[in-house]
Design a protein around this motif. Structure first.
Motif, PDB file in Angstrom:
ATOM      1  N   UNK A 108       0.835  -1.200   0.000  1.00 19.59           N
ATOM      2  CA  UNK A 108       0.000   0.000   0.000  1.00 19.59           C
ATOM      3  C   UNK A 108       0.875   1.258   0.000  1.00 19.59           C
ATOM      4  N   UNK A 109       0.379   2.345  -0.564  1.00 16.73           N
ATOM      5  CA  UNK A 109       1.208   3.550  -0.685  1.00 16.73           C
ATOM      6  C   UNK A 109       1.606   4.181   0.642  1.00 16.73           C
ATOM      7  N   UNK A 110       0.814   3.969   1.692  1.00 17.28           N
ATOM      8  CA  UNK A 110       1.159   4.607   2.964  1.00 17.28           C
ATOM      9  C   UNK A 110       2.391   3.989   3.604  1.00 17.28           C
ATOM     10  N   UNK A 111       2.775   2.789   3.171  1.00 19.69           N
ATOM     11  CA  UNK A 111       3.998   2.184   3.704  1.00 19.69           C
ATOM     12  C   UNK A 111       5.192   3.066   3.353  1.00 19.69           C
ATOM     13  N   UNK A 112       5.212   3.573   2.127  1.00 16.73           N
ATOM     14  CA  UNK A 112       6.321   4.430   1.706  1.00 16.73           C
ATOM     15  C   UNK A 112       6.299   5.757   2.456  1.00 16.73           C
ATOM     16  N   UNK A 113       5.111   6.229   2.789  1.00 18.89           N
ATOM     17  CA  UNK A 113       4.996   7.450   3.588  1.00 18.89           C
ATOM     18  C   UNK A 113       5.545   7.217   4.999  1.00 18.89           C
ATOM     19  N   UNK A 114       5.225   6.060   5.582  1.00 22.58           N
ATOM     20  CA  UNK A 114       5.734   5.720   6.911  1.00 22.58           C
ATOM     21  C   UNK A 114       7.251   5.604   6.879  1.00 22.58           C
ATOM     22  N   UNK A 115       7.782   4.895   5.878  1.00 18.42           N
ATOM     23  CA  UNK A 115       9.230   4.704   5.760  1.00 18.42           C
ATOM     24  C   UNK A 115       9.935   6.038   5.560  1.00 18.42           C
ATOM     25  N   UNK A 116       9.363   6.890   4.736  1.00 14.50           N
ATOM     26  CA  UNK A 116       9.959   8.202   4.492  1.00 14.50           C
ATOM     27  C   UNK A 116       9.991   9.038   5.769  1.00 14.50           C
ATOM     28  N   UNK A 117       8.892   9.017   6.523  1.00 18.51           N
ATOM     29  CA  UNK A 117       8.848   9.788   7.772  1.00 18.51           C
ATOM     30  C   UNK A 117       9.826   9.224   8.798  1.00 18.51           C
ATOM     31  N   UNK A 118       9.947   7.899   8.871  1.00 16.07           N
ATOM     32  CA  UNK A 118      10.904   7.291   9.802  1.00 16.07           C
ATOM     33  C   UNK A 118      12.340   7.644   9.409  1.00 16.07           C
ATOM     34  N   UNK A 119      12.621   7.652   8.114  1.00 17.40           N
ATOM     35  CA  UNK A 119      13.965   8.029   7.656  1.00 17.40           C
ATOM     36  C   UNK A 119      14.272   9.485   7.999  1.00 17.40           C
ATOM     37  N   UNK A 120      13.291  10.347   7.804  1.00 20.80           N
ATOM     38  CA  UNK A 120      13.479  11.756   8.151  1.00 20.80           C
ATOM     39  C   UNK A 120      13.746  11.913   9.641  1.00 20.80           C
ATOM     40  N   UNK A 121      12.998  11.181  10.455  1.00 27.46           N
ATOM     41  CA  UNK A 121      13.230  11.229  11.910  1.00 27.46           C
ATOM     42  C   UNK A 121      14.618  10.697  12.244  1.00 27.46           C
ATOM     43  N   UNK A 122      15.030   9.615  11.562  1.00 28.75           N
ATOM     44  CA  UNK A 122      16.330   9.006  11.846  1.00 28.75           C
ATOM     45  C   UNK A 122      17.468   9.968  11.544  1.00 28.75           C
ATOM     46  N   UNK A 123      17.376  10.660  10.414  1.00 31.59           N
ATOM     47  CA  UNK A 123      18.466  11.555  10.043  1.00 31.59           C
ATOM     48  C   UNK A 123      18.380  12.910  10.725  1.00 31.59           C
ATOM     49  N   UNK A 124      17.355  13.103  11.553  1.00 27.08           N
ATOM     50  CA  UNK A 124      17.247  14.324  12.348  1.00 27.08           C
ATOM     51  C   UNK A 124      17.955  14.184  13.689  1.00 27.08           C
ATOM     52  N   UNK A 125      18.357  12.956  14.040  1.00 30.66           N
ATOM     53  CA  UNK A 125      19.060  12.729  15.305  1.00 30.66           C
ATOM     54  C   UNK A 125      20.506  12.337  15.011  1.00 30.66           C
ATOM     55  N   UNK A 126      21.332  12.409  16.044  1.00 33.02           N
ATOM     56  CA  UNK A 126      22.738  12.031  15.903  1.00 33.02           C
ATOM     57  C   UNK A 126      22.866  10.558  15.559  1.00 33.02           C
ATOM     58  N   UNK A 127      23.982  10.214  14.950  1.00 30.23           N
ATOM     59  CA  UNK A 127      24.268   8.807  14.671  1.00 30.23           C
ATOM     60  C   UNK A 127      24.368   8.066  15.993  1.00 30.23           C
ATOM     61  N   UNK A 128      23.773   6.907  16.048  1.00 32.12           N
ATOM     62  CA  UNK A 128      23.804   6.118  17.276  1.00 32.12           C
ATOM     63  C   UNK A 128      22.669   5.125  17.305  1.00 32.12           C
ATOM     64  N   UNK A 129      22.348   4.693  18.505  1.00 33.30           N
ATOM     65  CA  UNK A 129      21.345   3.642  18.677  1.00 33.30           C
ATOM     66  C   UNK A 129      19.960   4.022  18.198  1.00 33.30           C
ATOM     67  N   UNK A 130      19.520   5.244  18.484  1.00 30.85           N
ATOM     68  CA  UNK A 130      18.179   5.651  18.077  1.00 30.85           C
ATOM     69  C   UNK A 130      18.068   5.718  16.565  1.00 30.85           C
ATOM     70  N   UNK A 131      19.062   6.288  15.922  1.00 29.35           N
ATOM     71  CA  UNK A 131      19.042   6.357  14.454  1.00 29.35           C
ATOM     72  C   UNK A 131      19.024   4.950  13.863  1.00 29.35           C
ATOM     73  N   UNK A 132      19.854   4.071  14.403  1.00 31.51           N
ATOM     74  CA  UNK A 132      19.886   2.692  13.911  1.00 31.51           C
ATOM     75  C   UNK A 132      18.545   1.994  14.104  1.00 31.51           C
ATOM     76  N   UNK A 133      17.916   2.204  15.270  1.00 28.17           N
ATOM     77  CA  UNK A 133      16.602   1.604  15.515  1.00 28.17           C
ATOM     78  C   UNK A 133      15.557   2.109  14.525  1.00 28.17           C
TER      79      UNK A 133
END
Length: 150
Positions: A108-133
């Motif tokens: 479904x198309x919303x999966x890509x929206x979820x993945x995109x938002x999670x990636x944006x959140x990941x790259x908004x934080x420092x490299x480390x455990x949270x980004x990896x999670x």
């Protein structure tokens, strides 16, 4: 049938009559909930994908925090966070029946929206455990939806 005056399940006709006759209605935290209930919107979520992303980010934060605890305390918290993540991914990205149905083949198309938002959140934080999670959860969402070859 009697109703508690602070109940948000009071029929809207009664609420409107009370307000017209001087009752101020619920105050504080209950005011917004009572208004949504009166309009019939309490059970609906206008942005379910945003809610799913928020829940996934919070579960990733909980998992990251749990990983920093001593080993004897950490395992139970990590299990609970993983369970939450799996439940949310199953609801939105898993095989049918999903929380939001998708009748056509393919992800479904919303999966890509979820993945995109999670990636944006990941790259908004420092490299480390949270980004990896967060990046791990995004990858798992794509796998669950069948968007990646397995």
């Amino acid at each position: 049938m009697s109703y508690n005056l602070m109940s948000s399940r009071m029929p809207s006709v009664i609420l409107e009559w009370l307000i017209r006759h001087g009752w101020e209605g619920p105050q504080g935290a209950l005011a917004g909930y009572a208004e949504r209930e009166r309009r019939g919107l309490a059970g609906s979520d206008p942005m379910p994908i945003r809610t799913a992303v928020t829940q996934l980010v919070e579960a990733a934060r909980a998992k990251d925090l749990a990983a920093r605890l001593p080993e004897r305390q950490s395992s139970a918290f990590v299990e609970r966070a993983e369970s939450s993540i799996e439940t949310i991914l199953d609801d939105y990205c898993g095989t049918p029946p999903r929380h939001i149905p998708w009748p056509w083949p393919g992800p479904p198309p919303w999966v890509f929206e979820i993945v995109s938002a999670l990636s944006a959140e990941a790259y908004a934080v420092e490299a480390g455990g949270l980004r990896d999670n967060l990046l791990d959860i995004a990858g798992r969402a794509l796998q669950k939806a069948g968007a990646l070859a397995q």
